[in-house]
Motif scaffolding. Structure first.
Motif, mmCIF file in Angstrom:
data_model
loop_
_atom_site.group_PDB
_atom_site.id
_atom_site.type_symbol
_atom_site.label_atom_id
_atom_site.label_comp_id
_atom_site.label_asym_id
_atom_site.label_seq_id
_atom_site.Cartn_x
_atom_site.Cartn_y
_atom_site.Cartn_z
ATOM 1 N N HIS A 185 35.134 47.704 -8.065
ATOM 2 C CA HIS A 185 33.703 47.642 -7.728
ATOM 3 C C HIS A 185 33.269 48.904 -6.993
ATOM 4 C CE1 HIS A 185 35.863 45.723 -4.384
ATOM 5 N NE2 HIS A 185 34.783 45.702 -3.622
ATOM 6 N N GLU A 229 41.374 42.479 -0.360
ATOM 7 C CA GLU A 229 40.860 43.817 -0.095
ATOM 8 C C GLU A 229 41.515 44.397 1.151
ATOM 9 O OE1 GLU A 229 36.531 42.357 -0.399
ATOM 10 O OE2 GLU A 229 36.506 44.306 -1.396
ATOM 11 N N HIS A 279 37.334 50.970 -2.163
ATOM 12 C CA HIS A 279 37.356 50.951 -0.685
ATOM 13 C C HIS A 279 38.357 51.932 -0.072
ATOM 14 C CE1 HIS A 279 34.656 47.596 0.374
ATOM 15 N NE2 HIS A 279 35.114 46.959 -0.690
HETATM 16 ZN ZN LIG Z 1 34.601 45.177 -1.579
#
Ligand SMILES: [Zn+2]
Length: 334
Positions: free
Chosen positions: A187, A100, A166
């Motif tokens: 997500h 990430e 994100h």
């Molecule tokens: Zn995450």
């Protein structure tokens, strides 16, 4: 659960596009048993995020790889989609890794191929704050940088899923414009259902679908609602996104971590830069829907008119479709 739905669930490929386990070389990966226990076939587990130094990501990746190899009786490290079929045939749990944020690249484009060779099959461009490649969702929305554009191209070339979760709005639109392969939000939930900076707007969802991509339903209570993990609320998010772009663009990315020694609240409050005040991160006792919520969620989907094919797509076939193209660039004509 009706017999036919139970059978569908038992036989379906179930793909969880992102685990939220706090990445560290010290993690006891026996916690991964939580997923297959509830029928999950494949999981992408994160080995790093931008809060960590790139060396820590590499150390975590090394430790996780070793663990999976040592537990080959239960786990399969996935290189290509056929490995998932093999894992299912052998009744094993299929895994690959994600990262990430691009701090893990240490500003070096060649690291994309290194991570790919080590089993990373999905990368996110930012983790909430800006970095050398991209803008984060809790930061100034500065868009994809020149380095970020090179990364998209390199990920397309080596065969990694391009993941926009994100990242900030403009960055995600830039990424989807640049990528020649389908793009995912592994997500992230629709802003129209719950307004949070981590969630995504209608035109992001539409642009993702236009690439052939998939949006993974996040199970974190503060991204679903007011720390709300009820099945009704999860259904609202799935319903909204599928009404907007079609069921073939929705999947699962629960972002789940089974109960571990780490208190998520302590971590979140320790870095108000990455997890800013005013974004519910200071909520006491953040709830999290994980794979154990799948049976009632599947029931609710069936009751609300999702066909068997829709449910199979949501459970895993939609993300599999993305991976089939993204992990095998030769098939996409790159
Ligand atoms: Zn995450």
């Amino acid at each position: 659960m009706q017999d036919n739905i139970q059978k569908l669930y038992r036989e379906a490929l179930v793909w969880d596009a992102h685990a939220g386990v706090f990445p560290s070389a010290e993690v006891d990966l026996n916690l991964l048993d939580e997923w297959p226990k509830f029928g999950v076939s494949y999981l992408s587990i994160n080995v790093g995020f931008d809060v960590m130094q790139w060396q820590e990501t590499l150390a975590t990746l090394a430790a996780y790889r070793r663990w999976v190899v040592e537990h080959a009786d239960r786990f399969v490290l996935v290189n290509k989609v056929q490995d998932i079929d093999r894992a299912r045939a052998e009744n094993k749990f299929a895994l690959s890794f994600d990262i990430e944020g691009m701090n893990a690249l240490n500003d070096d484009i060649n690291m994309v191929g290194v991570y790919h060779a080590l089993g990373v099959r999905q990368m996110l461009f930012a983790y909430n704050l800006n970095n050398a490649a991209a803008g984060g969702c809790h930061d100034q929305d500065t868009g994809l940088t020149e380095f970020g554009k090179q990364v998209v191209e390199e990920m397309n070339r080596v065969g990694m899923i391009v993941d926009c979760s994100h990242a900030a709005y403009t960055t995600t639109m830039d990424i989807m414009h640049e990528s020649s392969n389908p793009v995912v939000f592994s997500h992230s939930n629709p802003t129209a259902v719950w307004d949070h900076q981590r969630n995504i707007r209608n035109d992001q969802i539409k642009a993702c679908a236009a690439t052939g991509g998939v949006i993974g339903l996040n199970g974190m209570g503060i991204f679903l609602g007011d720390n709300d993990i009820s099945v009704d609320t999860m259904l609202k998010h799935v319903r909204y996104a599928s009404d907007l772009v079609g069921t073939e663009h929705i999947g699962i990315g629960f972002d789940y971590s089974p109960k571990v020694d780490v208190d998520i609240g302590v971590i979140l409050r320790s870095r108000p830069d990455y997890w800013p005040a005013g974004q519910q991160y200071d909520t006491k006792g953040i709830k999290h829907a994980g794979p154990e919520l799948l049976p009632p969620l599947i029931d609710a989907l069936a009751d609300s008119g999702f066909s068997d094919a829709d449910i199979r797509g949501f459970l895993g076939e939609n993300f599999l479709r993305v991976a089939t193209t993204a992990w095998h660039p030769s098939l996409a004509g790159n």
